[in-house]
Design a protein around this motif. Structure first.
Motif, PDB file in Angstrom:
ATOM      1  N   ASP A  64      57.896  47.617  56.638  1.00  0.00           N
ATOM      2  CA  ASP A  64      58.227  46.188  56.582  1.00  0.00           C
ATOM      3  C   ASP A  64      59.299  45.831  55.546  1.00  0.00           C
ATOM      4  O   ASP A  64      59.945  44.793  55.658  1.00  0.00           O
ATOM      5  CB  ASP A  64      56.962  45.367  56.319  1.00  0.00           C
ATOM      6  CG  ASP A  64      56.089  45.280  57.564  1.00  0.00           C
ATOM      7  OD1 ASP A  64      56.649  45.268  58.676  1.00  0.00           O
ATOM      8  OD2 ASP A  64      54.852  45.234  57.419  1.00  0.00           O
ATOM      9  N   TYR A  80      58.571  36.160  64.732  1.00  0.00           N
ATOM     10  CA  TYR A  80      58.495  36.805  66.053  1.00  0.00           C
ATOM     11  C   TYR A  80      58.396  35.770  67.170  1.00  0.00           C
ATOM     12  O   TYR A  80      58.148  34.584  66.918  1.00  0.00           O
ATOM     13  CB  TYR A  80      57.304  37.769  66.081  1.00  0.00           C
ATOM     14  CG  TYR A  80      57.668  39.125  65.507  1.00  0.00           C
ATOM     15  CD1 TYR A  80      58.001  40.190  66.340  1.00  0.00           C
ATOM     16  CD2 TYR A  80      57.712  39.338  64.135  1.00  0.00           C
ATOM     17  CE1 TYR A  80      58.361  41.424  65.819  1.00  0.00           C
ATOM     18  CE2 TYR A  80      58.075  40.573  63.604  1.00  0.00           C
ATOM     19  CZ  TYR A  80      58.394  41.601  64.460  1.00  0.00           C
ATOM     20  OH  TYR A  80      58.761  42.820  63.950  1.00  0.00           O
ATOM     21  N   TRP A  94      62.618  45.793  65.234  1.00  0.00           N
ATOM     22  CA  TRP A  94      62.030  44.913  66.237  1.00  0.00           C
ATOM     23  C   TRP A  94      62.708  43.551  66.120  1.00  0.00           C
ATOM     24  O   TRP A  94      63.047  43.107  65.008  1.00  0.00           O
ATOM     25  CB  TRP A  94      60.538  44.765  65.984  1.00  0.00           C
ATOM     26  CG  TRP A  94      59.758  46.015  66.241  1.00  0.00           C
ATOM     27  CD1 TRP A  94      59.653  46.694  67.433  1.00  0.00           C
ATOM     28  CD2 TRP A  94      58.952  46.751  65.292  1.00  0.00           C
ATOM     29  NE1 TRP A  94      58.840  47.790  67.280  1.00  0.00           N
ATOM     30  CE2 TRP A  94      58.397  47.847  65.981  1.00  0.00           C
ATOM     31  CE3 TRP A  94      58.649  46.582  63.945  1.00  0.00           C
ATOM     32  CZ2 TRP A  94      57.549  48.778  65.369  1.00  0.00           C
ATOM     33  CZ3 TRP A  94      57.811  47.497  63.330  1.00  0.00           C
ATOM     34  CH2 TRP A  94      57.264  48.580  64.051  1.00  0.00           C
ATOM     35  N   SER A 134      50.060  47.399  70.809  1.00  0.00           N
ATOM     36  CA  SER A 134      51.111  47.185  71.799  1.00  0.00           C
ATOM     37  C   SER A 134      50.651  47.725  73.152  1.00  0.00           C
ATOM     38  O   SER A 134      49.676  48.465  73.244  1.00  0.00           O
ATOM     39  CB  SER A 134      52.385  47.913  71.388  1.00  0.00           C
ATOM     40  OG  SER A 134      52.724  47.586  70.061  1.00  0.00           O
ATOM     41  N   TRP A 176      58.723  44.956  74.425  1.00  0.00           N
ATOM     42  CA  TRP A 176      57.338  45.265  74.047  1.00  0.00           C
ATOM     43  C   TRP A 176      56.466  44.013  74.007  1.00  0.00           C
ATOM     44  O   TRP A 176      56.962  42.889  73.880  1.00  0.00           O
ATOM     45  CB  TRP A 176      57.292  45.999  72.701  1.00  0.00           C
ATOM     46  CG  TRP A 176      57.979  45.270  71.588  1.00  0.00           C
ATOM     47  CD1 TRP A 176      59.258  45.469  71.149  1.00  0.00           C
ATOM     48  CD2 TRP A 176      57.453  44.187  70.789  1.00  0.00           C
ATOM     49  NE1 TRP A 176      59.548  44.593  70.138  1.00  0.00           N
ATOM     50  CE2 TRP A 176      58.470  43.788  69.903  1.00  0.00           C
ATOM     51  CE3 TRP A 176      56.231  43.522  70.755  1.00  0.00           C
ATOM     52  CZ2 TRP A 176      58.291  42.754  68.969  1.00  0.00           C
ATOM     53  CZ3 TRP A 176      56.058  42.499  69.836  1.00  0.00           C
ATOM     54  CH2 TRP A 176      57.079  42.132  68.961  1.00  0.00           C
ATOM     55  N   ASP A 214      61.744  41.007  63.414  1.00  0.00           N
ATOM     56  CA  ASP A 214      62.218  41.316  62.066  1.00  0.00           C
ATOM     57  C   ASP A 214      63.669  40.885  61.925  1.00  0.00           C
ATOM     58  O   ASP A 214      64.070  40.348  60.885  1.00  0.00           O
ATOM     59  CB  ASP A 214      62.070  42.810  61.756  1.00  0.00           C
ATOM     60  CG  ASP A 214      60.638  43.182  61.376  1.00  0.00           C
ATOM     61  OD1 ASP A 214      59.774  42.283  61.391  1.00  0.00           O
ATOM     62  OD2 ASP A 214      60.380  44.357  61.078  1.00  0.00           O
ATOM     63  N   ASP A 244      52.738  42.775  72.161  1.00  0.00           N
ATOM     64  CA  ASP A 244      51.576  43.039  71.299  1.00  0.00           C
ATOM     65  C   ASP A 244      50.479  42.050  71.690  1.00  0.00           C
ATOM     66  O   ASP A 244      50.711  40.832  71.676  1.00  0.00           O
ATOM     67  CB  ASP A 244      51.935  42.829  69.821  1.00  0.00           C
ATOM     68  CG  ASP A 244      52.834  43.939  69.283  1.00  0.00           C
ATOM     69  OD1 ASP A 244      52.939  44.988  69.925  1.00  0.00           O
ATOM     70  OD2 ASP A 244      53.421  43.737  68.196  1.00  0.00           O
ATOM     71  N   TRP A 289      49.172  44.192  62.500  1.00  0.00           N
ATOM     72  CA  TRP A 289      50.378  44.753  61.900  1.00  0.00           C
ATOM     73  C   TRP A 289      50.650  44.038  60.566  1.00  0.00           C
ATOM     74  O   TRP A 289      50.271  42.874  60.391  1.00  0.00           O
ATOM     75  CB  TRP A 289      51.567  44.503  62.820  1.00  0.00           C
ATOM     76  CG  TRP A 289      51.523  45.196  64.136  1.00  0.00           C
ATOM     77  CD1 TRP A 289      50.851  44.790  65.252  1.00  0.00           C
ATOM     78  CD2 TRP A 289      52.191  46.415  64.491  1.00  0.00           C
ATOM     79  NE1 TRP A 289      51.061  45.686  66.273  1.00  0.00           N
ATOM     80  CE2 TRP A 289      51.881  46.684  65.834  1.00  0.00           C
ATOM     81  CE3 TRP A 289      53.030  47.303  63.803  1.00  0.00           C
ATOM     82  CZ2 TRP A 289      52.371  47.807  66.508  1.00  0.00           C
ATOM     83  CZ3 TRP A 289      53.519  48.409  64.476  1.00  0.00           C
ATOM     84  CH2 TRP A 289      53.185  48.660  65.804  1.00  0.00           C
ATOM     85  N   GLY A 290      51.363  44.706  59.665  1.00  0.00           N
ATOM     86  CA  GLY A 290      51.760  44.070  58.411  1.00  0.00           C
ATOM     87  C   GLY A 290      52.715  42.915  58.690  1.00  0.00           C
ATOM     88  O   GLY A 290      53.443  42.931  59.682  1.00  0.00           O
ATOM     89  N   ASP A 291      52.705  41.910  57.827  1.00  0.00           N
ATOM     90  CA  ASP A 291      53.610  40.752  57.955  1.00  0.00           C
ATOM     91  C   ASP A 291      53.548  40.133  59.344  1.00  0.00           C
ATOM     92  O   ASP A 291      54.583  39.858  59.974  1.00  0.00           O
ATOM     93  CB  ASP A 291      55.085  41.168  57.727  1.00  0.00           C
ATOM     94  CG  ASP A 291      55.379  41.467  56.271  1.00  0.00           C
ATOM     95  OD1 ASP A 291      54.478  41.254  55.434  1.00  0.00           O
ATOM     96  OD2 ASP A 291      56.511  41.902  55.979  1.00  0.00           O
ATOM     97  N   TYR A 292      52.370  39.923  59.857  1.00  0.00           N
ATOM     98  CA  TYR A 292      52.294  39.522  61.266  1.00  0.00           C
ATOM     99  C   TYR A 292      51.389  38.314  61.491  1.00  0.00           C
ATOM    100  O   TYR A 292      50.952  38.073  62.605  1.00  0.00           O
ATOM    101  CB  TYR A 292      51.806  40.720  62.083  1.00  0.00           C
ATOM    102  CG  TYR A 292      52.477  40.907  63.435  1.00  0.00           C
ATOM    103  CD1 TYR A 292      53.803  40.552  63.651  1.00  0.00           C
ATOM    104  CD2 TYR A 292      51.787  41.477  64.501  1.00  0.00           C
ATOM    105  CE1 TYR A 292      54.419  40.753  64.884  1.00  0.00           C
ATOM    106  CE2 TYR A 292      52.388  41.684  65.734  1.00  0.00           C
ATOM    107  CZ  TYR A 292      53.712  41.323  65.913  1.00  0.00           C
ATOM    108  OH  TYR A 292      54.319  41.529  67.139  1.00  0.00           O
TER     109      TYR A 292
HETATM  110  C1  N2P Z   1      55.446  43.398  62.392  1.00  0.00           C
HETATM  111  C2  N2P Z   1      55.459  44.554  63.317  1.00  0.00           C
HETATM  112  C3  N2P Z   1      55.728  44.182  64.713  1.00  0.00           C
HETATM  113  C4  N2P Z   1      55.323  45.220  65.638  1.00  0.00           C
HETATM  114  N1  N2P Z   1      55.613  43.788  61.069  1.00  0.00           N
HETATM  115  C5  N2P Z   1      56.057  45.240  66.894  1.00  0.00           C
HETATM  116  N2  N2P Z   1      55.282  45.868  67.885  1.00  0.00           N
END
Ligand code: N2P
Length: 357
Positions: free
Chosen positions: A219, A300, A236, A90, A262, A239, A264, A42-45
């Motif tokens: 994002d 996160y 989420w 996910s 959720w 975030d 991931d 995922w972006g920014d992850y």
């Molecule tokens: C992060 C996206 C998080 C995904 N930018 C949540 N399942």
């Protein structure tokens, strides 16, 4: 006759030369290929420093690509142009990918750091025994809001968002399950509901939210909310944590009608080329110090129990982002609703997005 022998010899020679060249080419391609590891997240992850550190430690060169929805990620992997060695779907997507034979079973003997994970995140129904996937981050979906911009008001419910005073105040995460789930929950239906009448009712209810929706975004939602471009975001939890770290006027709530829990997880797609490197990468991310650095960087919640010891107390004790989810009865995990139903959710969400324009 001599001419014939001569040209036969020439053809043989050329064929041999071509074979040799192509052999060497393949060899060098294979060599280059085997030095790289392609990660799809995922972006920014991720904390980019960890990628550098992993490269230094293992010698693999990481090719890092990002996606912004499970649906986009699955389509890209299925389409096959690029092959990915590690991906981070996910739970409902993991179940679907398993069903479609898109995943490789993991070799747990190559993942000794599995022992650091909190058992609450292991052996879940979408992947019994964690045969195919290993926890990366987890969280909820909820409302982040700036009560100062709302005249001191506190939000507690999905239905609060339909208030006429909130014109143009809401940013929505660009996710079909999330937004449909919000509408379903606001009607006291399950976010895994498959009843067509309920789904159509949810879609109509979404349409009626339109005047309050400023934008449906990816994002950049974090930056927009931290900069007070809108008072409310459906996001989420991670975030929200990130936004609140930037601007402490905001707060996060999991609405009382219910919401999504959720998970991931990291997986190795069936088409992976560097299976050894993929296991190394997964194990590297499971290292408690790396998991802690990653959680602190992206905001996160980490499922790594040992990592919590390396993180600030006030972060890991924050019930908004590290809730005891077993005691919050109103949370539901997305189920794999099957190809047709998932497509229907996407279609309704897309229609809602179009309706806005
Ligand atoms: C992060 C996206 C998080 C995904 N930018 C949540 N399942």
């Amino acid at each position: 006759m001599r001419r014939l022998v001569q040209s036969f010899a020439a053809v043989l020679l050329i064929t041999a030369a071509l074979l040799y060249i192509s052999y060497r080419l393949n060899e060098s391609e294979g060599y280059a290929g085997s030095r790289t590891l392609t990660v799809y997240n995922w972006g920014d992850y991720i904390d980019p420093k960890l990628i550098k550190e992993f490269e230094k430690e293992t010698g693999w060169k990481v090719i890092y690509q990002t996606f912004d929805s499970n649906e986009a990620m699955m389509a890209k992997i299925a389409q096959g142009g690029t092959t990915f060695d590690v991906a981070v779907p996910s739970e409902y997507a993991i179940s679907k990918m398993k069903e479609e034979g898109m995943l490789l079973p993991l070799d747990h003997s190559k993942l000794p750091n599995l022992k650091y994970l909190d058992s609450r995140f292991l052996n879940l129904s979408f992947d019994p025994g964690n045969q195919y996937s290993v926890p990366y981050f987890w969280g909820t979906v909820g409302i982040v809001y700036n009560s100062e911009m709302l005249g001191g008001k506190k939000l507690t419910s999905w239905n609060d968002l339909w208030n006429k005073d909130l014109r143009n105040q809401i940013l929505l995460v660009d996710g079909a399950r999330e937004v449909m789930g919000m509408a379903l929950n606001s009607l006291h239906y399950s976010l895994n509901d498959t009843n067509q009448a309920h789904l159509l009712q949810a879609k109509r209810k979404l349409d009626s939210l339109t005047p309050n929706v400023k934008a449906i975004v990816g994002d950049e939602i974090k930056m927009l909310l931290a900069n007070e471009e809108a008072a409310i975001g459906v996001v989420w939890s991670g975030d929200a944590a990130e936004i609140i770290a930037e601007n402490d006027k905001l707060d996060y709530v999991v609405p009382k009608e219910g919401s999504n829990l959720w998970f991931d997880n990291m997986v190795i797609p069936k088409t992976a080329k560097n299976i050894e490197g993929a296991h190394q990468f997964i194990n590297f991310m499971l290292d408690p110090k790396h998991a802690a650095a990653n959680a602190e960087y992206v905001g996160y919640s980490t499922p790594n129990k040992k990592a919590l010891e390396y993180m600030p107390k006030e972060v890991v004790k924050d019930q908004r982002f590290y809730p005891d989810f077993h005691s919050i009865g109103r949370l539901e995990v997305y189920e794999n609703l099957g190809k047709r139903m998932l497509a229907y959710y996407n279609e309704l969400f897309l229609e809602f997005k179009m309706h806005r324009k």
